[in-house]
Scaffold this active site. Structure first.
Site, PDB file in Angstrom:
ATOM      1  N   GLU A   1      -7.998  10.498   8.470  1.00  0.00           N
ATOM      2  CA  GLU A   1      -8.052  10.845   9.879  1.00  0.00           C
ATOM      3  C   GLU A   1      -6.694  10.645  10.571  1.00  0.00           C
ATOM      4  O   GLU A   1      -6.279  11.455  11.378  1.00  0.00           O
ATOM      5  CB  GLU A   1      -9.120   9.963  10.549  1.00  0.00           C
ATOM      6  CG  GLU A   1      -9.417  10.271  11.992  1.00  0.00           C
ATOM      7  CD  GLU A   1     -10.199  11.567  12.175  1.00  0.00           C
ATOM      8  OE1 GLU A   1     -10.609  12.162  11.157  1.00  0.00           O
ATOM      9  OE2 GLU A   1     -10.367  11.981  13.329  1.00  0.00           O
ATOM     10  N   ASP A   2      -6.028   9.550  10.246  1.00  0.00           N
ATOM     11  CA  ASP A   2      -4.859   9.150  11.042  1.00  0.00           C
ATOM     12  C   ASP A   2      -3.503   9.431  10.407  1.00  0.00           C
ATOM     13  O   ASP A   2      -2.477   9.310  11.061  1.00  0.00           O
ATOM     14  CB  ASP A   2      -4.917   7.640  11.348  1.00  0.00           C
ATOM     15  CG  ASP A   2      -6.091   7.289  12.242  1.00  0.00           C
ATOM     16  OD1 ASP A   2      -6.723   8.230  12.744  1.00  0.00           O
ATOM     17  OD2 ASP A   2      -6.367   6.094  12.412  1.00  0.00           O
TER      18      ASP A   2
END
Ligand code: MN
Length: 719
Positions: free
Chosen positions: A76-77
């Site tokens: 996600e990051d």
């Protein structure tokens, strides 16, 4: 301080060296991937995945879960994708991380559709590998622990979502330790003041009763020792949120809730559980009806234990839970507790794991069968919260109501005024009965009218306390006021018949009379008269001064006098005035009435066969006339003969509606091959209105005859 080394050491207690090495490798991978990121608190980002893995280590989760926890925010990051993770750590880990990422990516918005989609994704991810949800719960737990760094508004939103979605899932999976911590953190996040106040009170009370707890614990341990039974005895306290809920839901005081001592006895075998129970019942007297055997019949999330309540020293109630070490572990960590046994040599699954699997499997089947996300969310919700229904307001807000709730409950749940003014409802855009129990997923719109008031019939089907108490309250005050007003008019009329009037009666006479009734206020005498429990004429006579009483008038009140003293009907009398169903009087008809005990005045048409009968039998009629300003809608039945023709009912209904009248019921039956008889009940303002409607209907080509149904003609037609 938590470091990867301290975590590795903790994990070594139950995992292989190879596995621990992989966990370390995942940590360094995550550290590098998140290198440039900081948490809102200012710490390096990797602290977060490390803490999530640590939570799972405390639950003794398997190494793949710990690796997934380390990497859970990487996709996600950072720039790393699922394939890269699969190459580094295998497809199982990559799938887990992918599942957690998908859950993280959703935000729960207010719109129902968005929620449905989210639920669906969550359950899908769970169905693939239930460890996804366990990692996600640990992730959410750590986020909730560090929620203080967020702005209040975001804090509240996340706390609400956690309380509504994640805490129930933790509960469903038997993960009580996680659930209780989530609930307490949400409580702090949403109501910091209340949480702090309860916590301070708990601390205070804990200090005060320490001696008694220790004394009781000692007594129990000693007694078990004498009996030759081995048990660990723990004192037990409720978590803040459950104290708060109890105070709110059962409206008990704090002292009342805390007035119970909790002990947990953990033993080595099921057999010992029952023997310890016997010993405890010998030591302290058990409270009848409070014993529960969740060992023989586990709760649906797999929880097992014996529960009993005893009366301890000084009469203090003691709640005791007795369970084995495994059951205790299970009650804390639920599904996660048994993860260790996942790879049993024979491949069999432990009971709790199996139950959790079945639950997820069930969800998946529903989803496949319906392919409808809204229906799906409702099924998920039903499963998570079996005692509630979830319905939508027209604006898409979700309301939670108890099972069996109706549109009336819904209306009062939205607002007291909405309930009080409710006259009808649409359920999923369909005009529906107010008594119909609501189903999860339905959208409810309430139809209101400014002049409406609650109907006593509602009390037969509402299920919420709020609706019930509001209806009772309004009815009571309305009924009282209406009865008093009617009683006053009846009494005054009777007094006029005796040559006096109410304002001429002295205060003294009223008080003297009051003293004979047991009431303390004359309004209650008037109410009695209004609802027919006291006869106006007799009351009037008792109020008259002795010397004024005309002996000859004593025998019978004149009910045939036509001196203009008739009681007028304005149509706004409410519940103390009812219109007879035999003749359906409407303004313009000549009317007469009689007093019926408990019902007040019943109005009939002057030519009603039943009123003639009452006159013959009892003679007590009340002369009535319509007030000039009479208002309201009056039900009247009409009968129409009509030739068979396509769409004739629709034609009739449209015509009637266009003339400002409501159709209350409609009934058609074949008379022969060519014609129908249609009975319609419509509500009209008065005779003029009715005449206009009948004239228009008569003008419809296929209508051959139309008549108002009267008690007399009705009888004739049916005999
Ligand atoms: Mn995270």
């Amino acid at each position: 301080m938590l470091t990867i080394l301290s975590l590795a050491e903790k994990a070594s207690a139950y995992l292989d060296d190879d596995q621990v090495r992989e966990i370390k490798r995942a940590y360094y991978f995550a550290e590098q991937a998140h290198e440039s990121q900081r948490r809102r608190s200012g710490e390096p980002y990797v602290i977060h995945p490390l803490a999530v893995a640590d939570i799972l280590t405390d639950m003794r989760m398997d190494y793949e879960s710990l690796i997934a926890a380390m990497l859970h925010d990487v996709i996600e990051d950072t720039g790393v994708d699922k394939n890269a993770l699969a190459q580094q750590f295998g497809t199982t880990v990559a799938d887990l991380v992918d599942g957690v990422s998908k859950l993280t990516a959703m935000e729960f918005r207010s719109k129902a559709e968005a929620q449905a989609e989210n639920f669906q994704k969550m359950a899908m991810a769970m169905a693939n590998d239930i460890r996804v949800i366990i990692v996600k719960l640990a992730d959410r737990l750590h986020n909730m622990r560090t929620i203080g760094a967020l702005k209040p508004e975001k804090r509240r939103r996340i706390a609400k979502e956690t309380l509504e979605i994640y805490a129930p899932i933790a509960n469903r999976l038997g993960m009580n330790t996680v659930r209780m911590e989530l609930e307490d953190l949400c409580f702090y996040g949403t109501y910091p003041m209340r949480a702090n106040r309860i916590q301070a009170a708990v601390k205070n009370i804990r200090g005060k009763r320490e001696g008694l707890v220790e004394e009781t614990r000692h007594l129990i341990a000693e007694h078990l020792d004498i009996e030759g039974l081995n048990a660990q005895v723990y004192g037990r306290e409720k978590h803040l949120f459950s104290i708060y809920q109890k105070m709110r839901n059962s409206q008990k005081s704090f002292a009342n809730i805390m007035d119970v001592f909790g002990f947990r006895l953990v033993v080595d075998s099921v057999d010992t559980c029952y023997r310890v129970l016997g010993a405890m019942h010998a030591l302290f007297k058990p409270v009848p009806g409070q014993f529960k055997d969740y060992i023989a019949i586990p709760k649906s999330n797999g929880y097992q234990s014996l529960h009993t309540i005893l009366i301890g020293r000084h009469g203090v109630p003691i709640e005791v839970q007795i369970r084995t070490i495994e059951m205790d572990e299970m009650s804390s960590n639920g599904i996660a507790a048994h993860w260790v046994y996942k790879n049993n040599s024979d491949g069999s699954m432990s009971g709790s794991h199996q139950r959790a699997r079945q639950w997820v499997q069930g969800l998946l089947e529903i989803q496949e069968r319906t392919g409808n996300s809204l229906e799906f969310i409702e099924n998920v919700k039903i499963d998570l919260f079996p005692d509630e229904v979830y319905v939508f307001t027209p604006k898409g807000k979700i309301l939670e109501l108890p099972q069996g709730a109706t549109a009336i409950d819904f209306a009062y749940a939205v607002h007291t005024d909405l309930g009080n003014q409710c006259v009808g409802c649409y359920i999923n855009r369909r005009l529906s009965s107010l008594s119909e129990p609501l189903q999860s997923g339905e959208t409810v719109r309430i139809i209101t009218s400014a002049n409406a008031q609650p109907n006593p019939v509602w009390l037969d089907f509402v299920v919420t306390g709020k609706a019930r108490s509001n209806i009772r309250h309004v009815l009571k005050s309305h009924r009282h006021n209406e009865s008093v007003a009617l009683g006053e008019r009846l009494l005054n009329k009777a007094l006029i018949g005796l040559g006096s009037k109410l304002e001429d009666i002295s205060e003294q006479a009223l008080n003297d009379f009051l003293a004979t009734t047991g009431h303390h206020n004359f309004d209650y005498v008037l109410e009695d008269i209004g609802i027919g429990n006291r006869v106006a004429y007799l009351t009037a006579r008792q109020l008259m001064p002795e010397e004024d009483t005309d002996i000859n008038a004593k025998d019978k009140p004149s009910n045939t006098e036509s001196n203009g003293k008739a009681l007028t009907i304005s149509g706004t009398e409410g519940m103390v005035m009812t219109y007879a169903k035999c003749c359906h009087p409407i303004p313009g008809d000549t009317i007469t009435g009689h007093l019926s005990a408990g019902k007040g005045v019943v109005v009939h048409t002057g030519d009603c066969v039943n009123i003639a009968k009452i006159r013959d039998d009892r003679g007590e009629l009340i002369e009535l006339r319509w007030d000039e300003t009479v208002k309201g809608e009056f039900l009247v039945p009409i009968r129409i003969a009509i030739k068979h023709q396509r769409g004739m009912i629709a034609t009739l209904a449209t015509k009637i509606n266009s003339l400002d009248a409501n159709i209350e019921s409609i009934n058609a039956k074949d008379v022969d091959a060519y014609s129908n008889q249609v009975d319609i009940e419509i509500s009209v303002h008065d005779r003029v209105h009715l005449a206009r409607i009948m004239r228009h209907i008569r003008n419809i080509k296929s209508v051959t005859r139309i008549q108002r149904v009267r008690s007399t003609s009705y009888k004739r037609n049916n005999s």
